[in-house]
Enzyme design. Structure first.
Site, PDB file in Angstrom:
ATOM      1  N   LEU A  90      11.106  49.227 103.402  1.00  0.00           N
ATOM      2  CA  LEU A  90      10.443  47.929 103.239  1.00  0.00           C
ATOM      3  C   LEU A  90       8.972  48.199 103.487  1.00  0.00           C
ATOM      4  CD1 LEU A  90      12.727  45.376 105.162  1.00  0.00           C
ATOM      5  CD2 LEU A  90      12.562  45.709 102.693  1.00  0.00           C
ATOM      6  N   ASP A  91       8.097  47.706 102.609  1.00  0.00           N
ATOM      7  CA  ASP A  91       6.684  48.004 102.819  1.00  0.00           C
ATOM      8  C   ASP A  91       6.138  47.260 104.031  1.00  0.00           C
ATOM      9  OD1 ASP A  91       5.704  45.415 101.984  1.00  0.00           O
ATOM     10  OD2 ASP A  91       5.943  46.041  99.903  1.00  0.00           O
ATOM     11  N   ARG A  92       4.925  47.589 104.394  1.00  0.00           N
ATOM     12  CA  ARG A  92       4.343  47.129 105.658  1.00  0.00           C
ATOM     13  C   ARG A  92       4.361  45.609 105.824  1.00  0.00           C
ATOM     14  NH1 ARG A  92      -1.592  49.207 107.795  1.00  0.00           N
ATOM     15  NH2 ARG A  92      -1.389  48.487 109.958  1.00  0.00           N
ATOM     16  N   THR A 140       6.345  43.453 104.144  1.00  0.00           N
ATOM     17  CA  THR A 140       7.627  42.840 103.827  1.00  0.00           C
ATOM     18  C   THR A 140       8.464  42.739 105.096  1.00  0.00           C
ATOM     19  OG1 THR A 140       7.608  43.715 101.579  1.00  0.00           O
ATOM     20  CG2 THR A 140       9.731  43.026 102.448  1.00  0.00           C
ATOM     21  N   ARG A 154       7.729  42.851  94.186  1.00  0.00           N
ATOM     22  CA  ARG A 154       6.314  42.504  94.050  1.00  0.00           C
ATOM     23  C   ARG A 154       5.825  42.801  92.627  1.00  0.00           C
ATOM     24  NH1 ARG A 154       3.782  41.488  98.954  1.00  0.00           N
ATOM     25  NH2 ARG A 154       4.977  42.113 100.800  1.00  0.00           N
TER      26      ARG A 154
END
Length: 286
Positions: free
Chosen positions: A153-155, A157, A240
């Site tokens: 999961l990106d920063r 999210t 995204r």
């Protein structure tokens, strides 16, 4: 007997009883020192080597089965230690031994599965050269075993992120062919038009190839800036990028379902161990 003699005898008896213990019972004599050595009870045996564990426990820790079932496999000759079949109950092994069940080498480390409700501001990696905060900080007190995040999961999210030391399970949950179900709650910078929502539902062609969406819909009771999207793809930043392709900016992205696991009773920033049934359900994914 004369009355005076009766009184005298009673007094004499009472004087002789002065040194007896009260409570109606004589004090029990301790005969332990006088017990012959061959009659004394031997102290319980202890494991003199802390690095050794019973073979059935080793197999159970490897996630093959329960200890009781492991005894059955051992008795059937399905287990080898350092190349030799072992069918002896209570046999002990070391962590360095080569233990195999049906030819497959086992890892003695107990399998663990931890579910985190990730907050913003943490990157999904085990360490970061730039000194940024990682998700490992959030589960640092969960276990002494080394766990790894399943996927990313990106920063910015938030939402569900699974950790485990089960390599086979990790491969299954991240490989595209298994199509693990993921649902996101997406908040956009503007209302999503019905036409764009229909495009998303039908699938889009991105710069790195087509992407199929299982389902997309407005969040009931909210504005049209909020959309729920179900997707199986594990490509980087895929949600995204879907909306950016249609010229929307994602302001909030939260993963609310992952492989059948939900955020129920799991506040943001907290973690919990999976239940036995949840682990079984993950193992049934095909």
């Amino acid at each position: 007997m004369a009355k005076s003699d009766y009184k005298g005898n009673r007094k004499a008896n009472s004087d002789s009883n002065k040194n007896r213990p009260t409570g109606g019972f004589r004090k029990k004599k301790n005969f332990s020192k006088n017990t012959p050595p061959n009659k004394r009870k031997a102290p319980p045996k202890t494991n003199t080597n802390p690095d050794e564990i019973r073979l059935n426990k080793y197999i159970a820790n490897a996630g093959v089965c329960s200890r009781r079932e492991a005894d059955t496999y051992i008795a059937a000759g399905s287990v080898t230690v350092n190349g030799k079949v072992v069918s002896e109950m209570g046999y002990k092994v070391k962590s360095t031994d080569d233990v195999r069940y049906d030819g497959r080498r086992l890892n003695p480390e107990k399998k663990e599965y931890i579910l985190l409700n990730k907050p913003k501001g943490f990157i999904t990696t085990t360490n970061d050269e730039k000194g940024r905060r990682t998700v490992m900080e959030l589960i640092s007190n969960s276990t002494n075993n080394r766990l790894f995040p399943v996927g990313r999961l990106d920063r910015n999210t938030t939402g569900l992120l699974l950790f485990t030391n089960d390599g086979d399970m990790t491969k299954k949950l991240t490989h595209p062919k298994f199509g693990v179900r993921k649902i996101y709650h997406v908040v956009l910078d503007k209302n999503v038009t019905a036409a764009d929502l229909k495009k998303i539902q039908g699938g889009l062609e991105l710069e790195d190839g087509p992407v199929q969406v299982d389902e997309a819909a407005y969040i009931q009771g909210s504005t049209k800036k909020e959309v729920g999207i179900e997707i199986h793809s594990g490509r980087n930043r895929i949600v995204r990028r879907i909306f950016e392709h249609l010229e929307y900016k994602v302001t909030k992205l939260d993963r609310v379902v992952f492989a059948g696991l939900t955020k129920k009773d799991l506040p943001r920033g907290h973690w919990r161990n999976l239940t036995s049934q949840e682990i079984i359900n993950l193992g049934m994914i095909k």
